[in-house]
Motif scaffolding. Structure first.
Motif, PDB file in Angstrom:
ATOM      1  N   ARG A 165       0.818  -1.220   0.000  1.00 58.14           N
ATOM      2  CA  ARG A 165       0.000   0.000   0.000  1.00 58.14           C
ATOM      3  C   ARG A 165       0.852   1.272   0.000  1.00 58.14           C
ATOM      4  N   LYS A 166       2.154   1.127  -0.182  1.00 55.15           N
ATOM      5  CA  LYS A 166       3.022   2.310  -0.102  1.00 55.15           C
ATOM      6  C   LYS A 166       3.038   3.125  -1.394  1.00 55.15           C
ATOM      7  N   LEU A 167       3.094   4.448  -1.221  1.00 56.15           N
ATOM      8  CA  LEU A 167       3.333   5.332  -2.355  1.00 56.15           C
ATOM      9  C   LEU A 167       4.580   6.138  -2.033  1.00 56.15           C
ATOM     10  N   PRO A 168       5.652   5.993  -2.819  1.00 54.68           N
ATOM     11  CA  PRO A 168       6.877   6.730  -2.518  1.00 54.68           C
ATOM     12  C   PRO A 168       6.637   8.246  -2.535  1.00 54.68           C
ATOM     13  N   VAL A 169       7.192   8.958  -1.565  1.00 52.26           N
ATOM     14  CA  VAL A 169       6.951  10.401  -1.421  1.00 52.26           C
ATOM     15  C   VAL A 169       7.417  11.159  -2.670  1.00 52.26           C
ATOM     16  N   GLY A 170       8.594  10.792  -3.159  1.00 47.44           N
ATOM     17  CA  GLY A 170       9.122  11.471  -4.351  1.00 47.44           C
ATOM     18  C   GLY A 170       8.154  11.362  -5.521  1.00 47.44           C
ATOM     19  N   TRP A 171       7.541  10.211  -5.640  1.00 46.53           N
ATOM     20  CA  TRP A 171       6.605  10.013  -6.749  1.00 46.53           C
ATOM     21  C   TRP A 171       5.342  10.861  -6.559  1.00 46.53           C
ATOM     22  N   LEU A 172       4.877  10.955  -5.314  1.00 45.15           N
ATOM     23  CA  LEU A 172       3.692  11.782  -5.042  1.00 45.15           C
ATOM     24  C   LEU A 172       3.966  13.253  -5.352  1.00 45.15           C
ATOM     25  N   VAL A 173       5.176  13.714  -5.031  1.00 48.75           N
ATOM     26  CA  VAL A 173       5.555  15.096  -5.339  1.00 48.75           C
ATOM     27  C   VAL A 173       5.514  15.318  -6.852  1.00 48.75           C
ATOM     28  N   LEU A 174       6.049  14.355  -7.594  1.00 44.69           N
ATOM     29  CA  LEU A 174       6.027  14.432  -9.055  1.00 44.69           C
ATOM     30  C   LEU A 174       4.591  14.492  -9.570  1.00 44.69           C
ATOM     31  N   ARG A 199      -0.829  -0.727  -4.665  1.00 41.37           N
ATOM     32  CA  ARG A 199      -1.536   0.554  -4.761  1.00 41.37           C
ATOM     33  C   ARG A 199      -0.914   1.461  -5.830  1.00 41.37           C
ATOM     34  N   LEU A 200       0.416   1.520  -5.836  1.00 38.13           N
ATOM     35  CA  LEU A 200       1.096   2.360  -6.834  1.00 38.13           C
ATOM     36  C   LEU A 200       0.768   1.877  -8.248  1.00 38.13           C
ATOM     37  N   SER A 201       0.724   0.555  -8.438  1.00 35.26           N
ATOM     38  CA  SER A 201       0.440   0.034  -9.773  1.00 35.26           C
ATOM     39  C   SER A 201      -0.976   0.405 -10.209  1.00 35.26           C
ATOM     40  N   ILE A 202      -1.922   0.395  -9.276  1.00 34.25           N
ATOM     41  CA  ILE A 202      -3.314   0.718  -9.632  1.00 34.25           C
ATOM     42  C   ILE A 202      -3.464   2.213  -9.937  1.00 34.25           C
ATOM     43  N   ILE A 203      -2.868   3.078  -9.080  1.00 32.67           N
ATOM     44  CA  ILE A 203      -2.975   4.532  -9.308  1.00 32.67           C
ATOM     45  C   ILE A 203      -2.287   4.897 -10.618  1.00 32.67           C
ATOM     46  N   ALA A 204      -1.123   4.293 -10.872  1.00 30.53           N
ATOM     47  CA  ALA A 204      -0.414   4.573 -12.121  1.00 30.53           C
ATOM     48  C   ALA A 204      -1.256   4.128 -13.315  1.00 30.53           C
ATOM     49  N   PHE A 205      -1.941   2.995 -13.182  1.00 32.83           N
ATOM     50  CA  PHE A 205      -2.773   2.501 -14.284  1.00 32.83           C
ATOM     51  C   PHE A 205      -3.890   3.483 -14.627  1.00 32.83           C
ATOM     52  N   VAL A 207       9.245   3.235 -11.115  1.00 35.06           N
ATOM     53  CA  VAL A 207       9.625   3.190  -9.700  1.00 35.06           C
ATOM     54  C   VAL A 207       9.238   1.839  -9.099  1.00 35.06           C
ATOM     55  N   ASN A 208       8.035   1.387  -9.426  1.00 34.25           N
ATOM     56  CA  ASN A 208       7.557   0.106  -8.908  1.00 34.25           C
ATOM     57  C   ASN A 208       8.466  -1.040  -9.358  1.00 34.25           C
ATOM     58  N   GLY A 209       8.898  -0.984 -10.609  1.00 28.84           N
ATOM     59  CA  GLY A 209       9.794  -2.017 -11.128  1.00 28.84           C
ATOM     60  C   GLY A 209      11.131  -2.015 -10.401  1.00 28.84           C
ATOM     61  N   TYR A 210      11.719  -0.815 -10.246  1.00 31.48           N
ATOM     62  CA  TYR A 210      13.010  -0.710  -9.557  1.00 31.48           C
ATOM     63  C   TYR A 210      12.901  -1.161  -8.100  1.00 31.48           C
ATOM     64  N   TYR A 211      11.861  -0.690  -7.384  1.00 30.80           N
ATOM     65  CA  TYR A 211      11.702  -1.067  -5.981  1.00 30.80           C
ATOM     66  C   TYR A 211      11.493  -2.566  -5.837  1.00 30.80           C
ATOM     67  N   THR A 212      10.805  -3.160  -6.827  1.00 26.59           N
ATOM     68  CA  THR A 212      10.553  -4.605  -6.771  1.00 26.59           C
ATOM     69  C   THR A 212      11.877  -5.362  -6.821  1.00 26.59           C
ATOM     70  N   VAL A 213      12.667  -5.088  -7.847  1.00 26.77           N
ATOM     71  CA  VAL A 213      13.949  -5.792  -7.965  1.00 26.77           C
ATOM     72  C   VAL A 213      14.913  -5.282  -6.887  1.00 26.77           C
TER      73      VAL A 213
END
Lengths: 61, 465
Positions: A18-27, B234-240, B284-290
């Motif tokens: 459920r995490k959203l990286p802060v840097g990404w949210l700023v972007l 969550r990031l993958s869904i919002i990005a989608f 970002v999701n891809g990088y954080y995953t690996v």
């Protein structure tokens, strides 16, 4: 064949799902704000800017 | 389990067809790259640049790209829905029709029949065949999703659904035309409207053929091949959702400084720049995953394909939107920068990710291991180097071209004639051909590897549960 169905839980990292990286949210929000500014600045009905005027100015320079 | 075997054969059929059209398209790409600097390589009338260029783009986008998308989407769909395809025979007929359609497309383009709309060159009878093909795909995707045996829908399914809907809307609307004979038609829209609809379609062909289905593969095959779960659901869904919302508004950035109303151009640019955020959500999701286990880069040969693929996706989704800005567009629009940009996407992101997905799927279907990881590594480095040579030379010559075109004398006259600017492209075009040869060699290693894996493994009929 052993690969006919996937366990969906195996795709999601438990602690961070459920995490959203802060840097990404700023972007994300930053680009929305920038978009509002840019649309206002380059719309003839709002700022009066037109590509025709911009062209004339560049020729007069 | 018999159903899975039948469907797996269909998946394999799409993959093999896609590789076949890929070879045709890539070899034609090499030929037309030579034609740019050696005019005598144009063979009148069928094999001239004007005709072959459309066969190259259509062959690779619809033959290699869509063929792989059909096959791999079905593979992903069955496993995430935990059931075979709802209409297995329909998928098989779709496979045959797909190959007939691409063949007819190639032949009619060679004969010079075209609607003169970029990426929508095919004349109306073939358009109808393609719509039929797409409806078959849609019926199977939606049918299988509705009858799925897993309640939760993983992100890859959302990306596949978006692909099905968006391509249908885009393709039908932009191909609305009034026939004037069997192989001639006129766009329903005229003038500026025609241009606006065309680029709304043209840009979203990139969005919903070269982005969403490839992200479906990325989100599915990255965790499958590495064993690492996706960092943030969550990031993958919002990005989608933000990606599919923003994409459809961006086409007007192709028409900056044209008679298209200023505010429409501006709106197109705004959504284009915003698109960096959802695109980078996936990066970002891809990088954080690996990132949770970077050792996979060494221990699993497919990880580097996906990481390099998503890296080029990340570079493309910054570079592309930047191109849309007026200040950048006025320098590089209509120059060779543009094919440089396109090819980093298609050779660096789409083909890299698709090839890695095929490396995963074929051994699974044939119940074996990949023939040679070493050959796969050679393939990886060759396509990477070939693609970088291609993109970087085109960027350099694109900037040079733009600067020369804009250079004026104190009295306002142009400093260089068009031919003078053209001649300066020649060394870069020659280096591009070299990049293309290296890339093609890499793809031949890929095909050899897949072929040997198939030979070594059991055929799909023999692979029992």
């Amino acid at each position: 064949m052993t690969d006919n169905g996937d366990n969906i839980e195996a795709f999601e990292a438990k602690e961070t799902s459920r995490k959203l990286p802060v840097g990404w949210l700023v972007l994300f929000w930053g680009l929305i704000l920038w978009g509002i500014y840019y649309f206002a600045a380059y719309s003839p009905a709002i700022s009066g800017w037109t590509q025709e005027k911009a062209y004339q100015e560049s020729v007069n320079k | 389990m018999n159903d899975y075997q039948y469907d797996n054969q269909t998946v394999t059929g799409f993959i093999v067809s896609s590789i076949f059209w890929g070879v045709v398209g890539i070899l034609l790409g090499l030929l037309i790259s030579v034609q740019m600097w050696r005019p005598e390589f144009n063979f009148q009338p069928l094999f001239t640049f004007g005709r072959l260029r459309a066969v190259h783009t259509n062959g690779l986008a619809f033959g290699l790209g869509v063929g792989a998308i059909f096959g791999l989407s079905y593979y992903i769909l069955m496993r995430l829905a935990k059931r075979p395809l709802l209409f297995p025979r329909l998928a098989r007929v779709q496979l045959y029709l797909f190959n007939i359609g691409i063949t007819l497309a190639a032949v009619t383009l060679l004969m010079g029949y075209t609607q003169s709309l970029e990426y929508a060159e095919l004349e109306w009878p073939i358009d109808i065949a393609i719509v039929v093909l797409w409806v078959m795909f849609a019926v199977n995707v939606f049918g299988t999703v509705i009858k799925r045996r897993e309640e939760q829908m993983y992100i890859s399914l959302w990306y596949i659904i978006a692909t099905v809907i968006a391509v249908a809307v885009l393709y039908i609307v932009n191909n609305l035309s009034i026939p004037a004979g069997l192989f001639k038609s006129y766009h329903l829209f005229a003038g500026v409207n025609s241009a606006n609809v065309q680029w709304w379609y043209g840009h979203n062909a990139v969005g919903f053929v070269f982005t969403t289905p490839i992200l479906a593969m990325f989100y599915y095959f990255l965790p499958k091949s590495t064993g690492i779960p996706i960092y943030s659901h969550r990031l993958s869904i919002i990005a989608f959702w933000s990606l599919v919302f923003a994409y459809l508004w961006t086409g007007a950035h192709h028409l900056v400084y044209t008679p298209l109303p200023d505010w429409i151009q501006t709106l197109g640019i705004v959504f284009t720049i915003f698109l960096i955020a959802p695109s980078w959500g996936s990066v970002v999701n891809g990088y954080y995953t690996v990132g949770s286990d970077w050792s996979k880069m060494n221990t699993n040969y497919l990880t580097k394909f996906f990481i390099m693929g998503i890296t080029f996706y990340g570079l493309q989704t910054v570079q592309g939107p930047t191109q849309g800005l007026r200040i950048v567009s006025q320098l590089i629009h209509y120059t060779d920068w543009v094919p440089g940009h396109v090819h980093m996407g298609t050779m660096g992101w789409v083909t890299m990710t698709t090839a890695a997905s095929i490396y995963y799927v074929i051994p699974k279907i044939y119940d074996t291991e990949i023939y040679s990881e070493k050959v796969a590594n050679i393939h990886f480095w060759l396509v990477l180097i070939g693609q970088l040579i291609f993109s970087v030379t085109m960027w350099i010559t694109g900037i040079q071209q733009g600067a020369l075109w804009k250079a004026v004398n104190p009295d306002g006259s142009l400093k260089y004639t068009f031919v003078e600017t053209l001649i300066k492209n020649y060394p870069f075009w020659q280096v591009r051909t070299l990049g293309g040869i290296i890339f093609t060699a890499g793809m031949l290693f890929f095909i050899y590897n897949i072929y040997m894996t198939m030979r070594r493994g059991k055929t799909p009929e023999m692979a029992k549960a």
